[in-house]
Every structure is written in structure tokens, then in C-alpha cells.
Design a protein around this motif. Structure first.
Motif, PDB file in Angstrom:
ATOM      1  N   HIS A 178       0.967  -1.258  -0.073  1.00  0.00           N
ATOM      2  CA  HIS A 178      -0.349  -0.299  -0.047  1.00  0.00           C
ATOM      3  C   HIS A 178       0.838   1.313   0.063  1.00  0.00           C
ATOM      4  CE1 HIS A 178      -3.236  -2.570   1.751  1.00  0.00           C
ATOM      5  NE2 HIS A 178      -3.870  -2.292   0.656  1.00  0.00           N
ATOM      6  N   VAL A 179       1.940   1.330   0.795  1.00  0.00           N
ATOM      7  CA  VAL A 179       2.887   2.407   0.787  1.00  0.00           C
ATOM      8  C   VAL A 179       3.591   2.767  -0.459  1.00  0.00           C
ATOM      9  CG1 VAL A 179       4.804   3.472   1.956  1.00  0.00           C
ATOM     10  CG2 VAL A 179       3.023   2.217   3.422  1.00  0.00           C
ATOM     11  N   ALA A 180       4.028   1.712  -1.110  1.00  0.00           N
ATOM     12  CA  ALA A 180       4.904   1.851  -2.345  1.00  0.00           C
ATOM     13  C   ALA A 180       3.874   2.375  -3.529  1.00  0.00           C
ATOM     14  CB  ALA A 180       5.608   0.491  -2.608  1.00  0.00           C
ATOM     15  N   LEU A 181       2.742   1.692  -3.450  1.00  0.00           N
ATOM     16  CA  LEU A 181       1.757   1.957  -4.424  1.00  0.00           C
ATOM     17  C   LEU A 181       1.044   3.584  -4.346  1.00  0.00           C
ATOM     18  CD1 LEU A 181       0.359   0.985  -6.982  1.00  0.00           C
ATOM     19  CD2 LEU A 181      -1.310  -0.148  -5.851  1.00  0.00           C
ATOM     20  N   ALA A 182       0.794   3.917  -3.117  1.00  0.00           N
ATOM     21  CA  ALA A 182       0.024   5.182  -2.810  1.00  0.00           C
ATOM     22  C   ALA A 182       1.493   6.351  -3.480  1.00  0.00           C
ATOM     23  CB  ALA A 182      -0.109   5.259  -1.430  1.00  0.00           C
ATOM     24  N   TRP A 183       2.588   5.687  -2.824  1.00  0.00           N
ATOM     25  CA  TRP A 183       3.815   6.785  -3.235  1.00  0.00           C
ATOM     26  C   TRP A 183       3.797   7.154  -4.778  1.00  0.00           C
ATOM     27  CZ3 TRP A 183       7.956   6.789  -6.354  1.00  0.00           C
ATOM     28  CH2 TRP A 183       9.071   7.753  -6.148  1.00  0.00           C
ATOM     29  N   VAL A 184       3.687   6.128  -5.579  1.00  0.00           N
ATOM     30  CA  VAL A 184       3.938   6.306  -6.788  1.00  0.00           C
ATOM     31  C   VAL A 184       2.721   6.769  -7.550  1.00  0.00           C
ATOM     32  CG1 VAL A 184       3.338   4.062  -7.797  1.00  0.00           C
ATOM     33  CG2 VAL A 184       4.888   5.623  -9.069  1.00  0.00           C
ATOM     34  N   ARG A 185       1.674   6.543  -7.160  1.00  0.00           N
ATOM     35  CA  ARG A 185       0.100   6.969  -7.528  1.00  0.00           C
ATOM     36  C   ARG A 185      -0.088   8.203  -7.537  1.00  0.00           C
ATOM     37  NH1 ARG A 185      -4.373   5.727  -3.455  1.00  0.00           N
ATOM     38  NH2 ARG A 185      -3.382   7.482  -2.840  1.00  0.00           N
ATOM     39  N   ASP A 186       0.609   8.963  -6.488  1.00  0.00           N
ATOM     40  CA  ASP A 186       0.366  10.414  -6.303  1.00  0.00           C
ATOM     41  C   ASP A 186       1.440  11.186  -6.616  1.00  0.00           C
ATOM     42  OD1 ASP A 186      -2.302   9.782  -4.937  1.00  0.00           O
ATOM     43  OD2 ASP A 186      -1.345   9.609  -3.425  1.00  0.00           O
ATOM     44  N   ARG A 187       2.684  10.633  -7.408  1.00  0.00           N
ATOM     45  CA  ARG A 187       3.809  11.484  -7.753  1.00  0.00           C
ATOM     46  C   ARG A 187       3.116  12.680  -9.165  1.00  0.00           C
ATOM     47  NH1 ARG A 187       7.673  12.046  -4.740  1.00  0.00           N
ATOM     48  NH2 ARG A 187       9.197  12.399  -6.560  1.00  0.00           N
ATOM     49  N   PRO A 188       3.782  13.565  -8.872  1.00  0.00           N
ATOM     50  CA  PRO A 188       3.307  14.615 -10.311  1.00  0.00           C
ATOM     51  C   PRO A 188       3.536  14.045 -11.483  1.00  0.00           C
ATOM     52  CG  PRO A 188       4.924  15.516  -8.733  1.00  0.00           C
ATOM     53  CD  PRO A 188       5.054  14.136  -8.389  1.00  0.00           C
ATOM     54  N   GLY A 189       2.246  14.264 -12.127  1.00  0.00           N
ATOM     55  CA  GLY A 189       2.023  13.659 -13.741  1.00  0.00           C
ATOM     56  C   GLY A 189       1.430  12.210 -13.908  1.00  0.00           C
ATOM     57  N   VAL A 190       1.662  11.666 -12.738  1.00  0.00           N
ATOM     58  CA  VAL A 190       1.116  10.064 -12.833  1.00  0.00           C
ATOM     59  C   VAL A 190      -0.454  10.084 -12.954  1.00  0.00           C
ATOM     60  CG1 VAL A 190       0.719   7.821 -11.432  1.00  0.00           C
ATOM     61  CG2 VAL A 190       3.007   9.102 -11.645  1.00  0.00           C
ATOM     62  N   ALA A 191      -1.085   9.512 -13.704  1.00  0.00           N
ATOM     63  CA  ALA A 191      -2.291   9.240 -13.959  1.00  0.00           C
ATOM     64  C   ALA A 191      -2.761   7.715 -13.583  1.00  0.00           C
ATOM     65  CB  ALA A 191      -2.769   9.220 -15.450  1.00  0.00           C
ATOM     66  N   ALA A 192      -2.029   6.810 -13.665  1.00  0.00           N
ATOM     67  CA  ALA A 192      -2.500   5.575 -13.044  1.00  0.00           C
ATOM     68  C   ALA A 192      -1.333   4.678 -13.262  1.00  0.00           C
ATOM     69  CB  ALA A 192      -3.508   4.926 -13.994  1.00  0.00           C
ATOM     70  N   PRO A 193      -0.908   4.125 -12.134  1.00  0.00           N
ATOM     71  CA  PRO A 193       0.325   2.788 -11.970  1.00  0.00           C
ATOM     72  C   PRO A 193      -0.718   1.644 -12.717  1.00  0.00           C
ATOM     73  CG  PRO A 193      -0.038   3.915  -9.871  1.00  0.00           C
ATOM     74  CD  PRO A 193      -1.033   4.452 -10.571  1.00  0.00           C
ATOM     75  N   ILE A 194       0.272   0.841 -13.287  1.00  0.00           N
ATOM     76  CA  ILE A 194      -0.357  -0.261 -13.802  1.00  0.00           C
ATOM     77  C   ILE A 194       0.318  -1.654 -13.232  1.00  0.00           C
ATOM     78  CG2 ILE A 194      -0.334  -1.894 -16.010  1.00  0.00           C
ATOM     79  CD1 ILE A 194      -1.363   0.754 -16.522  1.00  0.00           C
ATOM     80  N   VAL A 195      -0.724  -2.235 -12.499  1.00  0.00           N
ATOM     81  CA  VAL A 195      -0.542  -3.109 -11.347  1.00  0.00           C
ATOM     82  C   VAL A 195      -0.801  -4.761 -12.024  1.00  0.00           C
ATOM     83  CG1 VAL A 195      -1.173  -4.107  -9.291  1.00  0.00           C
ATOM     84  CG2 VAL A 195      -0.872  -1.823  -9.368  1.00  0.00           C
ATOM     85  N   GLY A 196       0.244  -5.425 -12.033  1.00  0.00           N
ATOM     86  CA  GLY A 196      -0.235  -6.937 -12.340  1.00  0.00           C
ATOM     87  C   GLY A 196      -0.338  -7.610 -10.866  1.00  0.00           C
ATOM     88  N   ALA A 197      -0.949  -8.902 -11.103  1.00  0.00           N
ATOM     89  CA  ALA A 197      -1.117  -9.759  -9.941  1.00  0.00           C
ATOM     90  C   ALA A 197      -1.301 -11.156 -10.324  1.00  0.00           C
ATOM     91  CB  ALA A 197      -2.438  -9.236  -9.020  1.00  0.00           C
ATOM     92  N   ARG A 198      -0.987 -11.974  -9.540  1.00  0.00           N
ATOM     93  CA  ARG A 198      -0.980 -13.520  -9.794  1.00  0.00           C
ATOM     94  C   ARG A 198      -2.431 -14.020  -9.417  1.00  0.00           C
ATOM     95  NH1 ARG A 198       0.740 -17.262  -7.066  1.00  0.00           N
ATOM     96  NH2 ARG A 198       1.427 -16.003  -5.154  1.00  0.00           N
ATOM     97  N   THR A 199      -2.967 -13.422  -8.462  1.00  0.00           N
ATOM     98  CA  THR A 199      -4.221 -13.854  -8.449  1.00  0.00           C
ATOM     99  C   THR A 199      -5.450 -12.787  -7.859  1.00  0.00           C
ATOM    100  OG1 THR A 199      -3.842 -13.728  -5.626  1.00  0.00           O
ATOM    101  CG2 THR A 199      -3.478 -15.829  -6.883  1.00  0.00           C
ATOM    102  N   SER A 200      -6.531 -12.950  -8.022  1.00  0.00           N
ATOM    103  CA  SER A 200      -7.537 -11.818  -7.710  1.00  0.00           C
ATOM    104  C   SER A 200      -7.537 -11.288  -6.454  1.00  0.00           C
ATOM    105  CB  SER A 200      -8.949 -12.354  -8.098  1.00  0.00           C
ATOM    106  OG  SER A 200      -9.244 -13.501  -7.197  1.00  0.00           O
ATOM    107  N   ALA A 201      -7.268 -12.182  -5.296  1.00  0.00           N
ATOM    108  CA  ALA A 201      -6.906 -11.579  -4.093  1.00  0.00           C
ATOM    109  C   ALA A 201      -5.795 -10.748  -3.847  1.00  0.00           C
ATOM    110  CB  ALA A 201      -6.467 -13.067  -3.143  1.00  0.00           C
ATOM    111  N   GLN A 202      -4.722 -11.080  -4.450  1.00  0.00           N
ATOM    112  CA  GLN A 202      -3.503 -10.169  -4.425  1.00  0.00           C
ATOM    113  C   GLN A 202      -4.058  -8.880  -5.156  1.00  0.00           C
ATOM    114  OE1 GLN A 202      -0.202 -11.821  -6.732  1.00  0.00           O
ATOM    115  NE2 GLN A 202       0.701 -12.984  -4.705  1.00  0.00           N
ATOM    116  N   LEU A 203      -4.815  -8.761  -6.333  1.00  0.00           N
ATOM    117  CA  LEU A 203      -5.447  -7.619  -6.925  1.00  0.00           C
ATOM    118  C   LEU A 203      -6.077  -6.904  -6.004  1.00  0.00           C
ATOM    119  CD1 LEU A 203      -5.323  -5.873  -9.343  1.00  0.00           C
ATOM    120  CD2 LEU A 203      -7.268  -7.305 -10.104  1.00  0.00           C
TER     121      LEU A 203
END
Length: 330
Positions: A268-293
Motif C-alpha cells: 500500500h505504501v509503495a503504490l500510494a507513493w507512485v500513484r500520487d507523484r506529479p504527472g502520474v495518471a495510473a500505475p499499472i498493477v499486475g497480480a497472480r491472483t484476484s486476492a492479490q489484486l
């Protein structure tokens, strides 16, 4: 989920995107049932942007996504982004010629079982093809209705600036670039040197790939390589290995400390950091399972406190010397 405009366009995308890099990989990716579960989980959370490419799984990722569009999630509810330009040739990894790109787009549309893609991206800069020829393919794709918006991927700062400026030189004739997709995370901040400033100046959004540092920022590798992780996979081990060094370990420890203080996970911390960087619209996240996603998508409610964001900025700060450093410090 919050929706953001992609660059200076009218297209809105969910501020987390679903990646399909491992779809269609028999050993490392989800099967059809799991892929369907991921897409349904993403849609239920308000996600819209689904990113793929014609070379993911040798085309199987697009094909699998095409089987699910309509049957699992309505086409109108998704923003489908794909890429073209990658080729299976050791002597020439990328072909961004007009002929190859437009042929690849037609093949993508067939696999995706759709009349158009919302965002079509050149997968990488091709030094063997004149840039204006590459960009003309984007214009043709949009003017023909096969793509609604256009972007690029893996362009350096000067390449991005040249491409975006060329497109802006003939407004109404050439298609404005909406976005650039680049690897960007606490473990990879190289784009901040030239790509981010160019994107901000020219009105493009960033779509960060590998926003979790190829999985390392989740903390799963702190005590070794889990048997079920990408790092233990024969196909993807080399992808993860560059981020298992001592410098990365210090950053991962800082992320874990922040997560503990906020009572959330390092993911959560790592993803929130990059999600809210200047100019970022949407980080692209991949996952092995729907639970991880689902765990990743639950970051929606988290905003990092300023002191934690600054601490993470400091511990992961890249070294930018001449000509990027502040001249007042010289």
C-alpha cells in the motif's frame, strides 16, 4: 475509484490500471478462470484501465482479454490500452515502421475482439525508423477510428519531447500524445531526470509500469526468495534480480517501517507513493491472483502523510548531477 484525465485529453481512466504482462504465460500467468476473476475484481472496485500489448504471451494476453470482454465485463466500462512495435527478432527488438504498426494494430483488434482500442501506444522508440513515420501510424489509427487516443512507451526524455512536440506542431491534423508508459517506482526513479519534466511540460500523463519494483517493494523478498514468487520463476527471475541488491534493501526497509506506522502493508505504501507523484495518471498493477489484486486496489483510501512521503523521497532519491542539479548549490 477516482478517475483521472489522461494528459490534456478528455479520456478519463481509473487511477490504478490492471496489467496483463503475465497473461497467456502458461507457467507464470493466470488461466482463463483466474484472469476472469481478476478482471471482475478490478471492475467491481471501479477500475477501468486495462493495459496489454501485442507481444505479451505472444499475443495470448490480448486473446485472453478479448474472450473476457463482454462476457465478464461490458466493453463500454473498460478503457483498453495496448501496444505495438515489439518483435521477436534478436537483431531488431522493435519495429515502429508504419506498415508494421498498422498491421499489428489490426491483429490486436482481432485478438481483442473489438472495433477499437481506447489507447494505442508505440511500445518503444525505433532508431531504424524515422520518428515522423512512426507517429503517422498513430495519426492514421486515430483518424480511421481504430484507436481513440495515442501514447508512447519506453521513450527517453529527448525522444518523448521530440515526439510530443512534432504532434503538437499541427493541431487538428496530428494526434496529440496523451501518455507515456515507463517503469517508475521507489526502486526506479530514473524517469524523474528527463521524462517526467518533459511529460509535465508537454501535457502527457505517466502510466508507471512495475510500480511495486517488480514485486520487491511488497517486502516478500526480505528474508529470501519465496518459491511461488516471480523471483523463483525461471522465466522471470532475471526480471526481479536487479532489485535485490543492498541499495534496494534499504528502501524496502523504509517502506516496511512506514507501513508498520500506518498499520497498512508495504504494498500500500509503495503504490500510494507512485500513484500520487506529479504527472502520474495510473500505475499499472499486475497480480497472480484476484486476492492479490484486491489487496492492491484497497490502496484507494490511503494518502501518505507528508512526513512519510518526504522520508521515502529522501531514502530513495536518485543522484542527479550536472546538468540537472540546482546551479545555486554549485
Amino acid at each position: 475509484m477516482e478517475q483521472r484525465h489522461l494528459g490534456r485529453t478528455g479520456l478519463r481512466v481509473s487511477r490504478i490500471g490492471l496489467g496483463t504482462l503475465t497473461w497467456g504465460r502458461s507457467a507464470d500467468g493466470p488461466d482463463e478462470a483466474e484472469a476472469a476473476a481478476q478482471l471482475k475484481t478490478f471492475w467491481n472496485a471501479g477500475g477501468t484501465l486495462v493495459d496489454t500489448a501485442d507481444v505479451y504471451g505472444g499475443g495470448e494476453a490480448e486473446y485472453l482479454l478479448g474472450q473476457l470482454i463482454g462476457s465478464v465485463v461490458p466493453r463500454r466500462d473498460l478503457v483498453i490500452a495496448t501496444k505495438a512495435g515489439g518483435v521477436a527478432d534478436p537483431d531488431r527488438r522493435f519495429d515502429a515502421s508504419r506498415g508494421h504498426l498498422l498491421s499489428a494494430l489490426d491483429d490486436s483488434l482481432s485478438r481483442l475482439d473489438t472495433d477499437y482500442v481506447d489507447l494505442w501506444q508505440v511500445h518503444a522508440f525505433d532508431p531504424w525508423t524515422p520518428l515522423e513515420e512512426t507517429l503517422q501510424a498513430l495519426d492514421i489509427a486515430v483518424s480511421s477510428g481504430r484507436a481513440r487516443y495515442a501514447g508512447v512507451s519506453n521513450f527517453s526524455g529527448w525522444q518523448l519531447a521530440k515526439a510530443a512536440t512534432w504532434q503538437l506542431a499541427a493541431p487538428g491534423v496530428r494526434t496529440r500524445l496523451a501518455s507515456t508508459q515507463m517503469e517508475y517506482s521507489l526502486l526506479q526513479r530514473g524517469v524523474e531526470r528527463e521524462v517526467v519534466p518533459a511529460a509535465l511540460d508537454l501535457g502527457l500523463s505517466l502510466l508507471p509500469s512495475s510500480p511495486l519494483g517488480r514485486g520487491v517493494l511488497t517486502g516478500k523478498y526480505r528474508s529470501g526468495t519465496p518459491a511461488d514468487s516471480r523471483g523463483a520463476s525461471e522465466a522471470l527471475a532475471a526480471f526481479v534480480d536487479p532489485y535485490l541488491d543492498e541499495a534496494a534493501s534499504r528502501i524496502v526497509d523504509a517502506v516496511a517501517t512506514a507501513a508498520h506506522g500506518l498499520a497498512v502493508t508495504p504494498l500500500h505504501v509503495a503504490l500510494a507513493w507512485v500513484r500520487d507523484r506529479p504527472g502520474v495518471a495510473a500505475p499499472i498493477v499486475g497480480a497472480r491472483t484476484s486476492a492479490q489484486l484486491g489487496q492492491a486496489l484497497s490502496v484507494e483510501a490511503l494518502s501518505l502523510p507528508e512526513e512519510i512521503r518526504q522520508a521515502l523521497d529522501d531514502v530513495s532519491a536518485p543522484v542527479h548531477r550536472y546538468p540537472d542539479q540546482d546551479w545555486s548549490t554549485l
